[in-house]
Design an enzyme around this catalytic site. Structure first.
Site, mmCIF file in Angstrom:
data_model
loop_
_atom_site.group_PDB
_atom_site.id
_atom_site.type_symbol
_atom_site.label_atom_id
_atom_site.label_comp_id
_atom_site.label_asym_id
_atom_site.label_seq_id
_atom_site.Cartn_x
_atom_site.Cartn_y
_atom_site.Cartn_z
ATOM 1 N N GLY A 12 -10.311 -4.341 1.316
ATOM 2 C CA GLY A 12 -9.456 -3.868 2.364
ATOM 3 C C GLY A 12 -10.012 -2.498 2.710
ATOM 4 O O GLY A 12 -11.081 -1.831 2.117
ATOM 5 N N ASP A 13 -9.308 -1.626 3.543
ATOM 6 C CA ASP A 13 -9.593 -0.499 4.247
ATOM 7 C C ASP A 13 -9.196 0.631 2.890
ATOM 8 O O ASP A 13 -9.991 1.864 3.158
ATOM 9 C CB ASP A 13 -8.826 -0.152 5.396
ATOM 10 N N THR A 59 1.011 -1.148 -0.061
ATOM 11 C CA THR A 59 0.034 0.027 0.097
ATOM 12 C C THR A 59 0.940 1.135 -0.006
ATOM 13 O O THR A 59 1.954 1.259 0.613
ATOM 14 C CB THR A 59 -0.979 0.237 1.308
ATOM 15 N N GLY A 61 -6.009 -4.128 7.216
ATOM 16 C CA GLY A 61 -7.275 -3.636 6.791
ATOM 17 C C GLY A 61 -8.452 -4.009 7.630
ATOM 18 O O GLY A 61 -9.093 -2.770 7.755
ATOM 19 N N THR A 75 -2.284 2.539 6.410
ATOM 20 C CA THR A 75 -1.573 1.189 5.882
ATOM 21 C C THR A 75 -1.424 0.301 6.951
ATOM 22 O O THR A 75 -1.210 0.787 8.342
ATOM 23 C CB THR A 75 -0.131 1.555 5.374
ATOM 24 N N GLY A 76 -1.598 -1.198 6.692
ATOM 25 C CA GLY A 76 -1.574 -2.208 7.694
ATOM 26 C C GLY A 76 -2.480 -3.367 7.500
ATOM 27 O O GLY A 76 -3.081 -3.685 6.285
ATOM 28 N N ARG A 105 -12.135 -10.229 -1.466
ATOM 29 C CA ARG A 105 -12.219 -9.539 -0.085
ATOM 30 C C ARG A 105 -11.535 -8.154 -0.333
ATOM 31 O O ARG A 105 -10.664 -7.865 -1.151
ATOM 32 C CB ARG A 105 -10.966 -10.134 0.943
#
Lengths: 183, 130
Positions: B31-32, B1, B54, B51-52, B29
């Site tokens: 993510g954030d 990311t 999600g 970042t990380g 799926r």
């Protein structure tokens, strides 16, 4: 301050054992990404242009998990997401699950500036992109050796751990998050 | 990311994030990153890119949490970022960059490292990993 810029290339367990040459290479690329944004902002350019150009640079750099250098999905492909948002009027554009967009942040900006919607997913996002002159690539473009090896390792580990579904099924007791879910 | 946040001389404040997602991702799926208010968010107070992990970043509605904390507490971007990373999220889950409407910057993480950099019109400039 006239302007300010902050960037990131991802967070996580970044090994401190990396050789100096690798650390230097990453820092040099982060430096370069900053320079791209600084040039725009110093010359009175917009924060939108600075953010899009910096992220384009990072998307085109195979070291980072975005654009070229994206990780592999379970099926061995690449699915990319991006989002951009202007705080002053809360306009936003976001896309998820695209496969042929070289620079996803640029499509997100086109959504923000041209659509009455905010989010497009998968094939819908790809179709929306067709009306713009946006660079399209095939899935091979995103291939990098290091991510391919990481994918192979993940598949192997999964076989050893048993079929760890990444879908959170109801009824799994306790903490159902799997450490391997770190993006 | 990867992500960037910026404020320009006209006071335009912007957040952007782009990602290749998660290795071995299944079943579509999401993510954030593309979730406004979670991995990417900008208000007239602050612009945030996360970042990380999600799922955790989404559950905390991270970007909006930082903005609301600043607006309603009220608090600085440093205080709001530290609140999110230390009180709301757990060790090892996320990194965050942010810039507020006055050009104050925040770049921090509760993970071992984060590729990051910052620069402003007053000559403050740095690049870091750990």
């Amino acid at each position: 301050k006239d302007w300010a810029l902050v960037i990131h290339g991802g967070a996580g367990t970044i090994s401190k054992e990396k050789p100096d040459s690798v650390v230097k290479a990453y820092k040099s690329d982060l430096d370069e990404a900053l320079s791209v944004g600084e040039k725009i902002l110093k010359e009175g350019g917009s924060a939108l242009d600075a953010v899009e150009s910096v992220i384009n640079y990072l998307e085109n750099n195979p070291k980072f998990n975005a654009g070229k250098g994206a990780v592999f999905t379970h099926d061995g492909g690449h699915e990319l997401d991006a989002a951009i948002m202007l705080g002053n009027n809360r306009k936003a554009g976001t896309i998820t699950g695209v496969k042929t967009i070289k620079n996803p942040i640029s499509l997100a900006r086109l959504v923000m500036e041209n659509s009455k919607h905010i989010m497009f997913a998968g094939e819908g996002a790809e179709e929306y992109a067709n009306q713009f002159d946006l660079e399209r690539v095939n899935q091979e473009y995103f291939y990098t050796e290091s991510r391919h090896k990481a994918w192979k390792r993940a598949i192997e580990e999964e076989k050893q751990d048993g079929a760890q579904s990444s879908v959170i099924e109801p009824g799994i007791p306790g903490d159902f998050f799997d450490e391997k879910k770190l993006g | 990311t990867v992500g960037a946040v910026a404020v320009d001389k006209d006071g335009q404040i912007v957040a952007g994030t782009s990602t290749g997602g998660m290795t071995n991702k299944k079943f579509g799926r999401v993510g954030d990153v593309p979730i406004v208010g979670a991995g990417t968010y900008a208000s007239n107070e602050v612009a945030v890119s996360m970042t990380g992990w999600g799922e955790k970043i989404m559950q905390a509605v991270s970007g909006h949490t930082v903005s609301a904390y600043m607006k309603h507490k009220p608090a600085t971007v440093q205080e709001a970022g530290n609140y999110l990373l230390q009180d709301v999220l757990n060790e090892g889950e996320a990194g965050m960059i942010a810039v507020d409407k006055n050009g104050n910057t925040y770049l921090n993480m509760n993970t071992q490292g984060m590729f990051r950099g910052t620069s402003d019109s007053e000559g403050n400039r740095k690049v870091a990993i750990w």
